[in-house]
Design a protein around this motif. Sequence first.
Motif, PDB file in Angstrom:
ATOM      1  N   VAL A 169      42.506 111.380 -41.607  1.00 38.75           N
ATOM      2  CA  VAL A 169      42.664 111.775 -40.210  1.00 38.75           C
ATOM      3  C   VAL A 169      41.660 112.850 -39.811  1.00 38.75           C
ATOM      4  N   ASP A 170      41.041 113.507 -40.794  1.00 45.90           N
ATOM      5  CA  ASP A 170      40.074 114.576 -40.523  1.00 45.90           C
ATOM      6  C   ASP A 170      38.664 114.054 -40.272  1.00 45.90           C
ATOM      7  N   TYR A 171      38.453 112.762 -40.407  1.00 47.31           N
ATOM      8  CA  TYR A 171      37.098 112.202 -40.436  1.00 47.31           C
ATOM      9  C   TYR A 171      36.219 112.643 -39.264  1.00 47.31           C
ATOM     10  N   GLU A 172      36.674 112.429 -38.058  1.00 49.14           N
ATOM     11  CA  GLU A 172      35.840 112.726 -36.883  1.00 49.14           C
ATOM     12  C   GLU A 172      35.594 114.217 -36.719  1.00 49.14           C
ATOM     13  N   VAL A 173      36.621 115.035 -36.925  1.00 48.97           N
ATOM     14  CA  VAL A 173      36.443 116.470 -36.737  1.00 48.97           C
ATOM     15  C   VAL A 173      35.529 117.057 -37.804  1.00 48.97           C
ATOM     16  N   VAL A 174      35.584 116.528 -39.015  1.00 46.05           N
ATOM     17  CA  VAL A 174      34.684 116.988 -40.078  1.00 46.05           C
ATOM     18  C   VAL A 174      33.243 116.710 -39.710  1.00 46.05           C
ATOM     19  N   ILE A 204      44.577 123.308 -36.602  1.00 46.44           N
ATOM     20  CA  ILE A 204      43.277 122.765 -36.203  1.00 46.44           C
ATOM     21  C   ILE A 204      42.287 122.947 -37.344  1.00 46.44           C
ATOM     22  N   VAL A 205      41.576 121.892 -37.701  1.00 47.98           N
ATOM     23  CA  VAL A 205      40.548 121.983 -38.737  1.00 47.98           C
ATOM     24  C   VAL A 205      39.353 122.756 -38.181  1.00 47.98           C
ATOM     25  N   VAL A 206      38.998 123.861 -38.854  1.00 47.60           N
ATOM     26  CA  VAL A 206      37.949 124.734 -38.331  1.00 47.60           C
ATOM     27  C   VAL A 206      36.791 124.931 -39.315  1.00 47.60           C
ATOM     28  N   ALA A 207      36.920 124.415 -40.535  1.00 44.71           N
ATOM     29  CA  ALA A 207      35.856 124.628 -41.518  1.00 44.71           C
ATOM     30  C   ALA A 207      35.929 123.562 -42.603  1.00 44.71           C
ATOM     31  N   THR A 208      34.809 123.364 -43.279  1.00 49.26           N
ATOM     32  CA  THR A 208      34.738 122.359 -44.336  1.00 49.26           C
ATOM     33  C   THR A 208      33.896 122.858 -45.496  1.00 49.26           C
ATOM     34  N   VAL A 209      34.119 122.250 -46.651  1.00 43.61           N
ATOM     35  CA  VAL A 209      33.238 122.428 -47.802  1.00 43.61           C
ATOM     36  C   VAL A 209      33.476 121.245 -48.737  1.00 43.61           C
ATOM     37  N   ALA A 210      32.455 120.898 -49.499  1.00 41.83           N
ATOM     38  CA  ALA A 210      32.564 119.776 -50.425  1.00 41.83           C
ATOM     39  C   ALA A 210      31.887 120.134 -51.737  1.00 41.83           C
ATOM     40  N   ALA A 211      32.186 119.342 -52.758  1.00 45.52           N
ATOM     41  CA  ALA A 211      31.566 119.556 -54.061  1.00 45.52           C
ATOM     42  C   ALA A 211      31.439 118.228 -54.777  1.00 45.52           C
ATOM     43  N   MET A 212      30.323 118.055 -55.474  1.00 40.31           N
ATOM     44  CA  MET A 212      30.107 116.863 -56.275  1.00 40.31           C
ATOM     45  C   MET A 212      29.198 117.221 -57.451  1.00 40.31           C
ATOM     46  N   PRO A 213      29.211 116.407 -58.507  1.00 42.52           N
ATOM     47  CA  PRO A 213      28.336 116.693 -59.640  1.00 42.52           C
ATOM     48  C   PRO A 213      26.873 116.749 -59.203  1.00 42.52           C
ATOM     49  N   SER A 214      26.154 117.710 -59.745  1.00 43.88           N
ATOM     50  CA  SER A 214      24.738 117.842 -59.411  1.00 43.88           C
ATOM     51  C   SER A 214      23.959 116.638 -59.916  1.00 43.88           C
ATOM     52  N   GLU A 215      23.027 116.186 -59.089  1.00 41.20           N
ATOM     53  CA  GLU A 215      22.182 115.058 -59.480  1.00 41.20           C
ATOM     54  C   GLU A 215      21.012 115.503 -60.343  1.00 41.20           C
ATOM     55  N   LYS A 216      20.838 116.813 -60.492  1.00 39.60           N
ATOM     56  CA  LYS A 216      19.675 117.338 -61.216  1.00 39.60           C
ATOM     57  C   LYS A 216      19.987 117.786 -62.638  1.00 39.60           C
ATOM     58  N   ASP A 228      26.417 110.860 -47.266  1.00 33.70           N
ATOM     59  CA  ASP A 228      27.711 111.210 -47.850  1.00 33.70           C
ATOM     60  C   ASP A 228      28.826 111.350 -46.817  1.00 33.70           C
ATOM     61  N   LEU A 229      28.469 111.675 -45.563  1.00 35.37           N
ATOM     62  CA  LEU A 229      29.494 111.852 -44.539  1.00 35.37           C
ATOM     63  C   LEU A 229      29.873 110.547 -43.836  1.00 35.37           C
ATOM     64  N   LEU A 230      29.279 109.445 -44.244  1.00 34.77           N
ATOM     65  CA  LEU A 230      29.630 108.153 -43.650  1.00 34.77           C
ATOM     66  C   LEU A 230      30.980 107.678 -44.182  1.00 34.77           C
ATOM     67  N   ASP A 231      31.191 107.826 -45.487  1.00 38.09           N
ATOM     68  CA  ASP A 231      32.462 107.460 -46.111  1.00 38.09           C
ATOM     69  C   ASP A 231      32.894 108.628 -46.988  1.00 38.09           C
ATOM     70  N   ILE A 232      33.520 109.606 -46.371  1.00 38.56           N
ATOM     71  CA  ILE A 232      33.872 110.844 -47.061  1.00 38.56           C
ATOM     72  C   ILE A 232      34.856 110.590 -48.197  1.00 38.56           C
ATOM     73  N   ARG A 233      35.821 109.727 -47.951  1.00 35.88           N
ATOM     74  CA  ARG A 233      36.812 109.459 -48.995  1.00 35.88           C
ATOM     75  C   ARG A 233      36.161 108.840 -50.226  1.00 35.88           C
ATOM     76  N   LYS A 234      35.316 107.867 -50.036  1.00 37.38           N
ATOM     77  CA  LYS A 234      34.667 107.209 -51.172  1.00 37.38           C
ATOM     78  C   LYS A 234      33.724 108.169 -51.890  1.00 37.38           C
ATOM     79  N   THR A 235      32.956 108.941 -51.117  1.00 34.02           N
ATOM     80  CA  THR A 235      31.955 109.827 -51.708  1.00 34.02           C
ATOM     81  C   THR A 235      32.575 110.971 -52.493  1.00 34.02           C
TER      82      THR A 235
END
Length: 225
Positions: A12-17, A117-129, A93-100
């Motif tokens: 449900v957060d997709y658009e606001v994110v 109200i959603v007011v902020a975001t952050v994400a984390a994933m394994p480094s590609e480097k 990565d923001l096209l399919d947030i759940r999958k990514t």
Amino acid sequence: MADYTIREYEDVDYEVVRDIFVAGMSEYVPSVCLHLLKQPWIQLTLVCLFCILLLSSKSFLLPVLAVTLLLAIGRQLLVYVWSTYIEQKLKEDLLDIRKTYMESKGSCFWVAECNGIVVATVAAMPSEKAEGELRLKRMSVRRAYRGGGIAKALTRVVMDFARQNGYTAVVLDTTVVQHEAQRLYERLGFRRDGAAAAPMLLSDVVNFVVYPYRYDIPHGELKTQ
């Protein structure tokens, strides 16, 4: 400042994110313009153009109008390049947030809520480097909710996630104009790890660099899975 809560991303957060990301990135256009105007070769070009037109036309108005027009064209070009970069990220990565993030091992996406109200975001994933490093991404806080510790809390959530999942370090990138973000990360123990040209058009020419930061997690804080 009203209380806030941090939770994992829901569909449900997709658009606001995505809106928060676009708004946050768009705010940097004036800062980037100022950065460009501080470049010596750009200043020299504008001064030379002004002087040439002034001497050749014997009119003060013509060179003023010419330089103003050139600056306006330059700003529009920057807006176009910046908008293209934003659109590119929305398709990655923001096209399919759940999958990514939510369905990928060792990744996650969080949002901060204030009064529901959603007011902020952050994400984390394994480094590609580098194996064993967690990359912090998509940190953004709506302007009206800054200064209340939300960004700091979100960063700590990522740092805790890294510890709990056995990562040895948290890494991230900031651009040369993200001064507030740099100060935040440095206060939390991150250190700058060199510099590199931003992956954008003519970034080398205009000295628009990316500053990588890293936080090495003490061995005693790591949790093995």
